[in-house]
Design a protein around this motif. Structure first.
Motif, short mmCIF file in Angstrom:
data_model
loop_
_atom_site.label_atom_id
_atom_site.label_comp_id
_atom_site.label_asym_id
_atom_site.label_seq_id
_atom_site.Cartn_x
_atom_site.Cartn_y
_atom_site.Cartn_z
N ILE A 108 0.83 -1.20 0.00
CA ILE A 108 0.00 0.00 0.00
C ILE A 108 0.86 1.26 0.00
CG2 ILE A 108 -1.59 1.36 1.45
CD1 ILE A 108 -2.75 -1.46 2.33
N ALA A 109 1.89 1.29 0.84
CA ALA A 109 2.77 2.46 0.93
C ALA A 109 3.47 2.72 -0.41
CB ALA A 109 3.79 2.27 2.03
N LYS A 110 4.01 1.68 -1.01
CA LYS A 110 4.70 1.83 -2.30
C LYS A 110 3.72 2.33 -3.37
CE LYS A 110 7.92 -1.89 -1.17
NZ LYS A 110 8.31 -3.29 -1.41
N TYR A 111 2.53 1.78 -3.36
CA TYR A 111 1.52 2.15 -4.35
C TYR A 111 1.21 3.65 -4.30
CZ TYR A 111 -3.06 2.44 -6.62
OH TYR A 111 -4.12 2.81 -7.43
N GLY A 118 3.59 10.11 -10.08
CA GLY A 118 3.13 10.13 -11.47
C GLY A 118 3.14 8.80 -12.18
N ILE A 119 3.45 7.72 -11.45
CA ILE A 119 3.35 6.38 -12.06
C ILE A 119 1.87 6.04 -12.23
CG2 ILE A 119 3.86 3.93 -11.80
CD1 ILE A 119 6.40 5.49 -12.12
N SER A 120 1.49 5.61 -13.41
CA SER A 120 0.08 5.31 -13.66
C SER A 120 -0.41 4.17 -12.78
CB SER A 120 -0.11 4.93 -15.13
OG SER A 120 -1.42 4.42 -15.34
N PRO A 121 -1.50 4.38 -12.06
CA PRO A 121 -2.05 3.29 -11.23
C PRO A 121 -2.51 2.10 -12.06
CG PRO A 121 -3.56 5.16 -11.29
CD PRO A 121 -2.29 5.62 -11.92
N ILE A 139 3.74 -19.93 1.61
CA ILE A 139 3.12 -18.89 2.43
C ILE A 139 2.35 -17.91 1.54
CG2 ILE A 139 3.58 -16.99 4.05
CD1 ILE A 139 6.20 -18.48 4.78
N SER A 140 1.14 -17.56 1.97
CA SER A 140 0.36 -16.53 1.27
C SER A 140 1.01 -15.17 1.50
CB SER A 140 -1.08 -16.51 1.79
OG SER A 140 -1.72 -17.73 1.52
N HIS A 141 1.04 -14.36 0.47
CA HIS A 141 1.83 -13.14 0.52
C HIS A 141 1.25 -12.13 -0.45
CE1 HIS A 141 5.40 -10.76 1.21
NE2 HIS A 141 5.89 -10.95 0.00
N MET A 142 1.58 -10.84 -0.25
CA MET A 142 1.18 -9.81 -1.21
C MET A 142 2.40 -9.01 -1.65
SD MET A 142 -1.40 -6.51 -0.95
CE MET A 142 -2.98 -7.36 -1.05
N VAL A 143 2.47 -8.70 -2.94
CA VAL A 143 3.52 -7.86 -3.49
C VAL A 143 2.87 -6.81 -4.38
CG1 VAL A 143 5.20 -9.75 -3.46
CG2 VAL A 143 3.87 -9.33 -5.54
N LEU A 144 3.65 -5.79 -4.74
CA LEU A 144 3.19 -4.82 -5.72
C LEU A 144 3.84 -5.17 -7.05
CD1 LEU A 144 1.59 -2.17 -6.16
CD2 LEU A 144 3.75 -0.94 -5.83
N SER A 145 3.02 -5.33 -8.08
CA SER A 145 3.53 -5.62 -9.42
C SER A 145 3.47 -4.37 -10.28
CB SER A 145 2.70 -6.72 -10.09
OG SER A 145 2.82 -7.93 -9.39
N TYR A 146 4.51 -4.16 -11.07
CA TYR A 146 4.53 -3.07 -12.05
C TYR A 146 4.55 -3.67 -13.44
CZ TYR A 146 6.25 0.74 -14.96
OH TYR A 146 6.38 1.68 -15.97
N LEU A 147 3.58 -3.27 -14.26
CA LEU A 147 3.48 -3.78 -15.62
C LEU A 147 4.29 -2.88 -16.54
CD1 LEU A 147 -0.37 -4.55 -15.76
CD2 LEU A 147 1.47 -5.89 -14.72
N MET A 183 -4.57 -10.62 -9.09
CA MET A 183 -4.09 -9.25 -9.19
C MET A 183 -5.28 -8.31 -8.98
SD MET A 183 -1.31 -8.88 -12.26
CE MET A 183 0.40 -9.38 -12.01
N ILE A 184 -5.06 -7.29 -8.16
CA ILE A 184 -6.12 -6.31 -7.88
C ILE A 184 -5.78 -5.02 -8.60
CG2 ILE A 184 -7.31 -5.00 -6.09
CD1 ILE A 184 -6.62 -7.23 -4.15
N ASN A 185 -6.77 -4.46 -9.29
CA ASN A 185 -6.55 -3.24 -10.07
C ASN A 185 -6.47 -1.97 -9.24
OD1 ASN A 185 -6.49 -4.54 -12.59
ND2 ASN A 185 -8.71 -4.60 -12.66
N GLY A 186 -6.77 -2.08 -7.95
CA GLY A 186 -6.69 -0.87 -7.12
C GLY A 186 -7.78 0.11 -7.47
N ASP A 187 -7.43 1.41 -7.48
CA ASP A 187 -8.48 2.42 -7.67
C ASP A 187 -8.79 2.65 -9.15
OD1 ASP A 187 -6.40 5.32 -6.87
OD2 ASP A 187 -6.10 3.69 -8.25
#
Length: 207
Positions: A108-111, A118-121, A139-147, A183-187
């Protein structure tokens, strides 16, 4: 002359809002010091100066790398230990203020910092994965992916920003990630109850 002055003032205000004035305000910094301590205040000052201000003209790869590295220095702690519940999505402000959190909190913080830069969400995805630790446990885990491209067709087009590995690496280099669950698209997409609650907390700068 008056028109030119007004345009310059508008540009200055818009630029200030874009680069940190909105995400990290003076009031927030004061509130963080009052609620937590001087260390919390200094962390928010560092975000505003070393990340948002200093990186505003950098290319996307540098923004991603520096933000990923900086956020990863915050200490890990489980939701149970910090909030007394098994699953909690902390706002950027809670996570940085307390100076500890779990994988969702790093994501969340990185996002939000990268979005402020200015990185496109649309390129940033909250990604639920299963990874295998050094003992072989899954282990279940969450990361931030950048396309790297809008519609990636190969793993090398996806960069992984993860608190378990301080290097930002393409998915092809993360052999420990054995499964991508979702993958979650966020806002930029459909919003879950958790996402709506997170957004509300971010809007009111919940510490």
């Amino acid at each position: 002359m008056k028109i030119l002055t007004s345009l310059l003032l508008f540009f200055f205000v818009s630029t200030s809002t874009l680069f940190g004035a909105q995400l990290i305000t003076n009031k927030l910094i004061s509130d963080a010091q009052r609620k937590y301590n001087t260390f919390a205040k200094n962390r928010f000052l560092a975000i505003r100066k070393k990340l948002i201000k200093d990186l505003k003209n950098a290319n996307d790869m540098k923004k991603l790398n520096v933000v990923n590295t900086w956020v990863n220095y915050i200490k890990y702690a489980s939701d149970k230990k910090v909030y007394g519940v098994s699953d909690y999505w902390a706002t950027l402000y809670e996570f940085v203020g307390k100076g500890r959190g779990d994988c969702e909190d790093y994501t969340i913080a990185k996002y939000y910092i990268l979005k402020e830069l200015g990185i496109s969400p649309k390129r940033l995805k909250f990604t639920y994965v299963v990874y295998k630790n050094r003992r072989g446990k899954r282990i279940s885990h969450m990361v931030l992916s950048y396309l790297k491209v809008p519609k990636p067709r190969k793993k090398s087009d996806i960069l992984i920003l993860d608190n378990n590995n301080r290097l930002m690496l393409p998915a092809t280099k993360r052999k420990d990630i054995v499964k991508v669950v979702k993958m979650i698209n966020g806002d930029t997409g459909a919003k879950s109850k958790k996402w709506k609650k997170l957004e509300a907390g971010m809007r009111r700068k919940k510490l």
